[in-house]
Design a protein around this motif. Structure first.
Motif, short mmCIF file in Angstrom:
data_model
loop_
_atom_site.label_atom_id
_atom_site.label_comp_id
_atom_site.label_asym_id
_atom_site.label_seq_id
_atom_site.Cartn_x
_atom_site.Cartn_y
_atom_site.Cartn_z
N ILE A 286 0.86 -1.18 0.00
CA ILE A 286 0.00 0.00 0.00
C ILE A 286 0.89 1.23 0.00
O ILE A 286 1.95 1.24 0.64
CB ILE A 286 -0.95 0.01 1.21
N GLY A 287 0.50 2.25 -0.78
CA GLY A 287 1.34 3.43 -0.87
C GLY A 287 0.56 4.65 -1.27
O GLY A 287 -0.58 4.58 -1.73
N LEU A 288 1.16 5.80 -1.07
CA LEU A 288 0.58 7.08 -1.45
C LEU A 288 1.44 7.72 -2.54
O LEU A 288 2.66 7.59 -2.54
CB LEU A 288 0.51 8.01 -0.24
N SER A 289 0.77 8.41 -3.45
CA SER A 289 1.48 9.11 -4.53
C SER A 289 1.02 10.55 -4.54
O SER A 289 -0.20 10.84 -4.52
CB SER A 289 1.18 8.46 -5.88
N LEU A 290 1.97 11.45 -4.54
CA LEU A 290 1.68 12.88 -4.59
C LEU A 290 2.44 13.48 -5.76
O LEU A 290 3.63 13.21 -5.93
CB LEU A 290 2.10 13.55 -3.28
N GLY A 291 1.75 14.26 -6.57
CA GLY A 291 2.41 14.85 -7.72
C GLY A 291 1.60 15.97 -8.32
O GLY A 291 0.43 16.18 -7.98
N GLY A 292 2.21 16.69 -9.22
CA GLY A 292 1.53 17.80 -9.89
C GLY A 292 2.38 18.31 -11.03
O GLY A 292 3.56 17.95 -11.17
N PRO A 293 1.83 19.15 -11.85
CA PRO A 293 2.56 19.65 -13.01
C PRO A 293 3.62 20.69 -12.62
O PRO A 293 3.41 21.49 -11.71
CB PRO A 293 1.46 20.27 -13.87
N ILE A 294 4.73 20.65 -13.29
CA ILE A 294 5.77 21.68 -13.17
C ILE A 294 5.85 22.48 -14.46
O ILE A 294 5.83 23.71 -14.45
CB ILE A 294 7.13 21.03 -12.83
N TYR A 295 5.91 21.76 -15.56
CA TYR A 295 5.97 22.43 -16.86
C TYR A 295 5.27 21.55 -17.88
O TYR A 295 5.53 20.34 -17.95
CB TYR A 295 7.43 22.66 -17.28
N SER A 296 4.34 22.13 -18.62
CA SER A 296 3.59 21.36 -19.63
C SER A 296 3.62 22.02 -20.99
O SER A 296 2.77 21.76 -21.83
CB SER A 296 2.14 21.19 -19.18
N GLY A 297 4.59 22.89 -21.18
CA GLY A 297 4.68 23.55 -22.48
C GLY A 297 3.54 24.53 -22.74
O GLY A 297 3.29 24.89 -23.88
N GLY A 298 2.87 24.96 -21.70
CA GLY A 298 1.75 25.90 -21.87
C GLY A 298 0.43 25.24 -22.22
O GLY A 298 -0.55 25.94 -22.46
N ALA A 299 0.40 23.89 -22.23
CA ALA A 299 -0.83 23.20 -22.63
C ALA A 299 -1.97 23.45 -21.65
O ALA A 299 -3.11 23.70 -22.05
CB ALA A 299 -0.56 21.70 -22.76
N ILE A 300 -1.67 23.36 -20.34
CA ILE A 300 -2.73 23.55 -19.35
C ILE A 300 -3.26 24.97 -19.40
O ILE A 300 -4.48 25.20 -19.36
CB ILE A 300 -2.20 23.21 -17.94
N SER A 301 -2.38 25.95 -19.52
CA SER A 301 -2.83 27.35 -19.62
C SER A 301 -3.70 27.57 -20.86
O SER A 301 -4.70 28.28 -20.82
CB SER A 301 -1.62 28.29 -19.65
N SER A 302 -3.30 26.93 -21.96
CA SER A 302 -4.09 27.05 -23.18
C SER A 302 -5.47 26.43 -23.01
O SER A 302 -6.48 26.98 -23.47
CB SER A 302 -3.36 26.37 -24.35
N GLN A 303 -5.53 25.29 -22.33
CA GLN A 303 -6.82 24.65 -22.10
C GLN A 303 -7.72 25.52 -21.24
O GLN A 303 -8.93 25.61 -21.48
CB GLN A 303 -6.60 23.29 -21.44
N ILE A 304 -7.15 26.18 -20.24
CA ILE A 304 -7.94 27.06 -19.38
C ILE A 304 -8.49 28.24 -20.19
O ILE A 304 -9.67 28.60 -20.08
CB ILE A 304 -7.09 27.57 -18.20
N ARG A 305 -7.64 28.82 -21.03
CA ARG A 305 -8.11 29.93 -21.88
C ARG A 305 -9.20 29.47 -22.84
O ARG A 305 -10.17 30.20 -23.10
CB ARG A 305 -6.94 30.53 -22.64
N GLN A 306 -9.06 28.27 -23.34
CA GLN A 306 -10.08 27.73 -24.23
C GLN A 306 -11.41 27.55 -23.50
O GLN A 306 -12.48 27.88 -24.03
CB GLN A 306 -9.60 26.40 -24.81
N LEU A 307 -11.36 27.03 -22.29
CA LEU A 307 -12.57 26.86 -21.50
C LEU A 307 -13.21 28.21 -21.17
O LEU A 307 -14.43 28.34 -21.16
CB LEU A 307 -12.24 26.11 -20.21
N GLN A 308 -12.38 29.21 -20.91
CA GLN A 308 -12.91 30.55 -20.65
C GLN A 308 -13.60 31.12 -21.89
O GLN A 308 -14.64 31.77 -21.79
CB GLN A 308 -11.79 31.48 -20.18
N ALA A 309 -13.02 30.86 -23.06
CA ALA A 309 -13.65 31.33 -24.30
C ALA A 309 -14.99 30.63 -24.53
O ALA A 309 -15.98 31.26 -24.95
CB ALA A 309 -12.71 31.08 -25.48
N ASN A 310 -15.04 29.34 -24.24
CA ASN A 310 -16.30 28.62 -24.37
C ASN A 310 -17.36 29.15 -23.40
O ASN A 310 -18.54 29.25 -23.73
CB ASN A 310 -16.09 27.12 -24.13
N ARG A 311 -16.91 29.51 -22.19
CA ARG A 311 -17.83 30.10 -21.22
C ARG A 311 -18.38 31.43 -21.72
O ARG A 311 -19.58 31.70 -21.63
CB ARG A 311 -17.12 30.29 -19.89
#
Length: 454
Positions: A286-311
């Motif tokens: 049994i184990g725990l995993s902790l993680g998160g993005p450090i650098y994604s080439g701007g993909a996550i930021s682009s997705q957020i902007r896209q979602l904002q445009a759809n909104r």
């Protein structure tokens, strides 16, 4: 010159062509049949159930995931002493997301808003189905009355033609009067054929809209509506399915933006497994995993902007929908007022035209009026009667169009004698993602089986 036998033959064909009135069918009967037989409603109900399942799948993402696996392998080694070994392993593994920045919770809420939006879309489809049925019912009634009117018109012109011939034989009129009557009779036959063709088309539209052929039409009264256009517009902006559908779409789009922003946060998950080999050796972890993005080439930021445009697009769509609903209400009320005014004017026109026709015909019998005068007076009366029929039909259609524009043209509001579809019944069975074989899952299986039989 038209022979009397030919005229009789045309009359027989007209009688055969007219649809028989099997029974007096009310408008409520037609609306109930359209509601029960609509494949379009069945299609969109299935789409709503598919949207309900998206909620169940989103809920499932917040629950533990448990899998099993078995593997077996046979190894052959001939390096020194030939050896053959067989290994078998059974494994049960599980995982659970403990923290994801609220992404899964937001996904559930977003899918719920989509379900509510889809329900309003279904209500809009229901209004379209019922309004089409109203139009089909009233158009069949209109065309049948037009056919009867043309038949009566042809009989009158036939009488005028015979009268013109009799007067021609005694020298009271010229051959021109007879020819005018013959020409008007031929025109009447053409108009009757056109009316019969329109009736045939209306019957086919009725069959497509209602799911069966029409029977005898009964009387239909206009639907009661609000007297004030402004009150109707205010009501429509609060209750019309097109507005409420977009409102829920906007809410879903806003939740989608928040879920996209949650992707920037870390995630914490728990993983475990238990394994057993063929020698009954047990292994557990049994184990725990902790993680998160450090650098994604701007993909996550682009997705957020896209979602904002759809909104933002959804918000603009809400404004457009509200303008469209207001316009629908205004147009429906204008059509209703025109139909009512036309009906009143047609009543006056019919009274005056009937008096004029009877007077002209009497004057023609005394020789002070020509055959053309009689035919023209009869045509005036025919036009007035046709206008009255059309005004009655237009008033009923316009009144139900007002209900549709306000969002009230539904089986529930009209109290139709039908088994109404419960939009929440299926959702209540699946929204917490029931397991197969559970009591709720078995109830769901019975529902699906009943739907497949229908």
């Amino acid at each position: 010159m038209i022979k009397r036998s030919a005229i009789a033959g045309v009359a027989i064909m007209m009688t055969l062509f007219a649809a028989p009135a099997l029974r007096a069918e009310t408008l409520a009967d037609t609306l109930a049949a359209a509601y029960a037989n609509s494949g379009l409603l069945d299609q969109n109900r299935a789409l709503l159930r598919a949207a309900d399942e998206n909620v169940a799948q989103s809920v499932a993402a917040t629950l533990p995931v448990i899998n099993w696996a078995m593997s077996t392998s046979r190894t052959y080694n001939s390096a020194a002493v030939t050896q053959t070994t067989t290994a078998t392993t059974a494994r049960i593994s599980g995982s659970l997301t403990l923290y994801d920045g609220g992404a899964n919770r937001l996904a559930v809420e977003s899918q719920k808003e989509i379900v509510l939006s889809t329900r309003q879309s279904l209500r809009g489809i229901e209004q379209d189905v019922l309004l089409r049925a109203v139009q089909a019912y009233m158009n069949v009634r209109r065309e049948r009355e037009f056919v009867e009117l043309r038949q009566n018109n042809q009989r009158l012109i036939t009488q005028e033609l015979q009268a013109a011939r009799d007067r021609f034989e005694v020298g009271e009129v010229t051959r021109t009067d007879v020819s005018l009557a013959q020409a008007r009779l031929a025109g009447s036959q053409s108009q009757l054929a056109a009316a019969q063709g329109s009736l045939a088309q209306s019957i086919e539209e009725f069959r497509a809209a209602v799911g069966r052929a029409p029977s005898g039409s009964g009387a239909a009264s206009p639907a009661p509506v609000l007297q004030s256009v402004q009150e109707a517009k205010a009501f429509a902006l609060r209750n019309h399915p097109a507005v409420q559908e977009v409102q829920h779409s906007v809410a879903a789009a806003e939740l989608a933006v928040r879920r996209g922003e949650a992707a920037l946060r870390p995630t914490l998950s728990m993983d475990s497994f238990v394994a057993l080999d063929d020698e009954w050796n047990e292994t557990a972890q049994i184990g725990l995993s902790l993680g998160g993005p450090i650098y994604s080439g701007g993909a996550i930021s682009s997705q957020i902007r896209q979602l904002q445009a759809n909104r933002d697009a959804s918000r603009a769509g809400l404004h457009v929908a509200m303008i469209g609903v207001e316009q629908q209400v205004g147009n429906a009320y204008a059509a209703l007022q025109v139909a009512r005014a036309s009906a009143q004017a047609s009543d006056q026109q019919i009274d005056a035209a009937r008096i004029a026709f009877e007077g002209v015909r009497e004057e023609a019998a005394l020789g002070s009026r020509t055959t053309l005068d009689v035919l023209n007076a009869e045509q005036e009366l025919l036009d007035a009667q046709a206008n009255r029929i059309a005004a009655d039909v237009d008033e009923v259609i316009a009144s139900y169009s007002v209900l549709a524009a306000m969002g009230l043209l539904t089986a529930e509001h009209l109290q139709l004698p039908v088994q109404q579809y419960d939009v929440s019944a299926y959702y209540n069975l699946v929204n917490n993602s029931p397991l197969t074989g559970s009591p709720q899952g078995e109830a769901l299986d019975r529902v699906l089986e009943a739907l497949s039989r229908d």
